[in-house]
Write a protein that holds these residues in place. Sequence first.
Motif, PDB file in Angstrom:
ATOM      1  N   VAL A   1      10.493  54.203   9.939  1.00 55.52           N
ATOM      2  CA  VAL A   1      10.015  55.406  10.070  1.00 55.52           C
ATOM      3  C   VAL A   1       8.319  55.398   9.920  1.00 55.52           C
ATOM      4  O   VAL A   1       7.755  55.916  11.002  1.00 55.52           O
ATOM      5  CB  VAL A   1      10.390  56.353   8.857  1.00 55.52           C
ATOM      6  CG1 VAL A   1       9.590  57.719   8.841  1.00 55.52           C
ATOM      7  CG2 VAL A   1      11.829  56.895   8.953  1.00 55.52           C
ATOM      8  N   ASN A   2       7.701  54.550   9.281  1.00 52.85           N
ATOM      9  CA  ASN A   2       6.393  54.539   9.052  1.00 52.85           C
ATOM     10  C   ASN A   2       5.754  53.899  10.448  1.00 52.85           C
ATOM     11  O   ASN A   2       4.723  54.444  10.953  1.00 52.85           O
ATOM     12  CB  ASN A   2       5.897  53.725   8.064  1.00 52.85           C
ATOM     13  CG  ASN A   2       6.479  54.395   6.651  1.00 52.85           C
ATOM     14  OD1 ASN A   2       6.480  55.638   6.692  1.00 52.85           O
ATOM     15  ND2 ASN A   2       6.224  53.610   5.506  1.00 52.85           N
ATOM     16  N   ASP A   3       6.415  52.898  10.822  1.00 54.65           N
ATOM     17  CA  ASP A   3       5.971  52.355  11.968  1.00 54.65           C
ATOM     18  C   ASP A   3       6.402  52.916  13.319  1.00 54.65           C
ATOM     19  O   ASP A   3       5.508  53.114  14.147  1.00 54.65           O
ATOM     20  CB  ASP A   3       6.846  50.872  12.443  1.00 54.65           C
ATOM     21  CG  ASP A   3       6.390  49.886  11.440  1.00 54.65           C
ATOM     22  OD1 ASP A   3       5.334  49.975  10.658  1.00 54.65           O
ATOM     23  OD2 ASP A   3       6.987  48.759  11.375  1.00 54.65           O
ATOM     24  N   VAL A   4       7.390  53.902  13.300  1.00 55.83           N
ATOM     25  CA  VAL A   4       7.616  54.945  14.367  1.00 55.83           C
ATOM     26  C   VAL A   4       6.545  56.100  14.558  1.00 55.83           C
ATOM     27  O   VAL A   4       5.794  56.397  15.476  1.00 55.83           O
ATOM     28  CB  VAL A   4       9.004  55.694  14.597  1.00 55.83           C
ATOM     29  CG1 VAL A   4       9.191  56.540  15.543  1.00 55.83           C
ATOM     30  CG2 VAL A   4      10.193  54.356  14.623  1.00 55.83           C
ATOM     31  N   LYS A   5       6.203  56.422  13.123  1.00 51.92           N
ATOM     32  CA  LYS A   5       4.931  57.530  13.302  1.00 51.92           C
ATOM     33  C   LYS A   5       3.815  56.989  13.652  1.00 51.92           C
ATOM     34  O   LYS A   5       3.011  57.567  14.334  1.00 51.92           O
ATOM     35  CB  LYS A   5       5.179  57.982  11.746  1.00 51.92           C
ATOM     36  CG  LYS A   5       4.343  59.280  11.853  1.00 51.92           C
ATOM     37  CD  LYS A   5       4.454  59.723  10.284  1.00 51.92           C
ATOM     38  CE  LYS A   5       3.500  61.181  10.318  1.00 51.92           C
ATOM     39  NZ  LYS A   5       3.753  61.913   8.878  1.00 51.92           N
ATOM     40  N   ALA A   6       3.452  55.693  13.193  1.00 50.95           N
ATOM     41  CA  ALA A   6       2.234  55.025  13.709  1.00 50.95           C
ATOM     42  C   ALA A   6       2.076  54.736  15.170  1.00 50.95           C
ATOM     43  O   ALA A   6       1.257  55.230  15.765  1.00 50.95           O
ATOM     44  CB  ALA A   6       1.779  53.826  12.811  1.00 50.95           C
ATOM     45  N   MET A   7       3.301  54.595  15.656  1.00 47.24           N
ATOM     46  CA  MET A   7       3.255  54.342  17.172  1.00 47.24           C
ATOM     47  C   MET A   7       2.822  55.524  17.836  1.00 47.24           C
ATOM     48  O   MET A   7       2.408  55.629  18.765  1.00 47.24           O
ATOM     49  CB  MET A   7       4.790  53.752  17.499  1.00 47.24           C
ATOM     50  CG  MET A   7       4.970  53.393  19.194  1.00 47.24           C
ATOM     51  SD  MET A   7       5.568  54.735  20.008  1.00 47.24           S
ATOM     52  CE  MET A   7       7.020  54.883  19.315  1.00 47.24           C
ATOM     53  N   LEU A   8       3.559  56.629  17.444  1.00 49.18           N
ATOM     54  CA  LEU A   8       3.209  57.832  18.245  1.00 49.18           C
ATOM     55  C   LEU A   8       2.232  58.423  17.865  1.00 49.18           C
ATOM     56  O   LEU A   8       1.571  59.038  18.942  1.00 49.18           O
ATOM     57  CB  LEU A   8       4.482  59.064  17.514  1.00 49.18           C
ATOM     58  CG  LEU A   8       6.010  58.706  17.852  1.00 49.18           C
ATOM     59  CD1 LEU A   8       6.893  59.767  17.173  1.00 49.18           C
ATOM     60  CD2 LEU A   8       6.331  58.866  19.371  1.00 49.18           C
ATOM     61  N   GLU A   9       1.318  58.235  16.950  1.00 52.64           N
ATOM     62  CA  GLU A   9      -0.033  58.741  16.632  1.00 52.64           C
ATOM     63  C   GLU A   9      -0.838  58.096  17.468  1.00 52.64           C
ATOM     64  O   GLU A   9      -2.058  58.799  17.531  1.00 52.64           O
ATOM     65  CB  GLU A   9      -0.212  58.549  14.943  1.00 52.64           C
ATOM     66  CG  GLU A   9       0.440  59.532  14.245  1.00 52.64           C
ATOM     67  CD  GLU A   9       0.213  59.221  12.821  1.00 52.64           C
ATOM     68  OE1 GLU A   9       0.584  60.185  12.020  1.00 52.64           O
ATOM     69  OE2 GLU A   9      -0.466  58.343  12.405  1.00 52.64           O
ATOM     70  N   THR A  10      -0.695  56.911  17.831  1.00 53.26           N
ATOM     71  CA  THR A  10      -1.641  56.040  18.807  1.00 53.26           C
ATOM     72  C   THR A  10      -1.121  56.215  20.197  1.00 53.26           C
ATOM     73  O   THR A  10      -1.815  55.362  21.203  1.00 53.26           O
ATOM     74  CB  THR A  10      -1.645  54.790  18.364  1.00 53.26           C
ATOM     75  OG1 THR A  10      -0.473  54.199  18.225  1.00 53.26           O
ATOM     76  CG2 THR A  10      -2.552  54.671  16.830  1.00 53.26           C
ATOM     77  N   HIS A  11      -0.186  56.800  20.555  1.00 46.23           N
ATOM     78  CA  HIS A  11       0.458  56.530  22.038  1.00 46.23           C
ATOM     79  C   HIS A  11      -0.425  57.420  22.821  1.00 46.23           C
ATOM     80  O   HIS A  11      -0.790  58.781  22.287  1.00 46.23           O
ATOM     81  CB  HIS A  11       1.989  57.067  21.904  1.00 46.23           C
ATOM     82  CG  HIS A  11       2.644  56.669  23.147  1.00 46.23           C
ATOM     83  ND1 HIS A  11       2.211  57.232  24.529  1.00 46.23           N
ATOM     84  CD2 HIS A  11       3.743  56.027  23.348  1.00 46.23           C
ATOM     85  CE1 HIS A  11       3.252  56.798  25.383  1.00 46.23           C
ATOM     86  NE2 HIS A  11       3.955  55.941  24.939  1.00 46.23           N
TER      87      HIS A  11
END
Length: 375
Positions: free
Chosen positions: A273-283
């Motif tokens: 969950v943490n990695d997916v959220k970080a990915m979306l924030e920088t997409h």
Amino acid sequence: MNDLITQFQTYITAQPNDWGTSVLFITIASFIAWIGWRILQGRLATLAEKTPFHWDDLLLDALKTPVSTLIWCWPATVSLGFILQDHFGSKINWLSTVKLIVVISIFVWITLRLISNVEEYVLASKKRDETTVQAIAKVARLFFMVIGALTIMQAFGLSLSGLLTFGGVGGLIVGLAAKDLLSNFFGGMMIYFDRPFKVGDWIRSPDRQIEGTVERIGWRMTIIRTFDKRPLYVPNSVFSNIVVENPSRMLNRRINETIGLRYQDADKMQLIVNDVKAMLETHPDIDAKQTLIVNFDKFGPSSLNFFIYTFTKTVNWIRYHEVKQDVLLQVLAIIHKHQADIAFPTQTLKLEPQEIGIAGELSGSLSNLQADPQR
């Protein structure tokens, strides 16, 4: 022009019995005046092309044909007056009214041509809203046509006050007889002024089976092209009674997906969950200023579910699906990076020891029956 006509009249009055010669002289003079106008118009057009403004070109184009018509029609009216005066032996008074009607008609014609030229120019530049430009042009045409008609009626000696009084009563009768037509007209006016949509917008209505791209907004109906390329003709009055969605004016498109992990990957849920959220924030194609949620959601029948709720920067339908695909592929890669996997529907059967014994006896009986079918 009036001075020239006055000279012609003076010349012709001096020879009242020879109207044939007078008409010929007026015709030749009209031809010379027409040639002069064509030369002058050509010179003015050349000068107008060199200016940085386009309004002079539009005005000259609007004047070209009507002025040529006036050059021929006005002298023709004068010639007709002399012919009739010679034939009847008295002055024809109604010819002055005809001349006034010719002038009014030419003025209205020039105005309508100028409005059409300006409309085409503004639409070609694509700097203004097409729906608004068309609405203003239609109202302007209608206004000048009504003013011209009223002026012509007044030239015939009709009283405008009486005409307006009659128009009020007649308008009530016509309004009752053409209720649907008027409701469509005012529905079109509502669309023009409220602007819930414009030409080129994708609209849909949850109340009716209406969805497609707006092609044209008329006074009576709106033409919508459905996604299977069929034209849909909708009376404007319909839009007064239904809810209309305009997806073309969306600021973002939403991604709302639920993803399930296997139960044996429960210890990896927080990291994923943490990695997916970080990915979306920088997409680069995700609008991080909008609502962005990635959270473990619930225990499913065969999976541990977390959901993604975010918005893309693009509103284009095709580009949106490309961004959504990229997001889902990156989510899948993050899951695999943590040695986890997507869950698939499963079902676990738990059998008690007593049930196992009964099941063994039943399977043995079935085997004996298969070995001795006569039993």
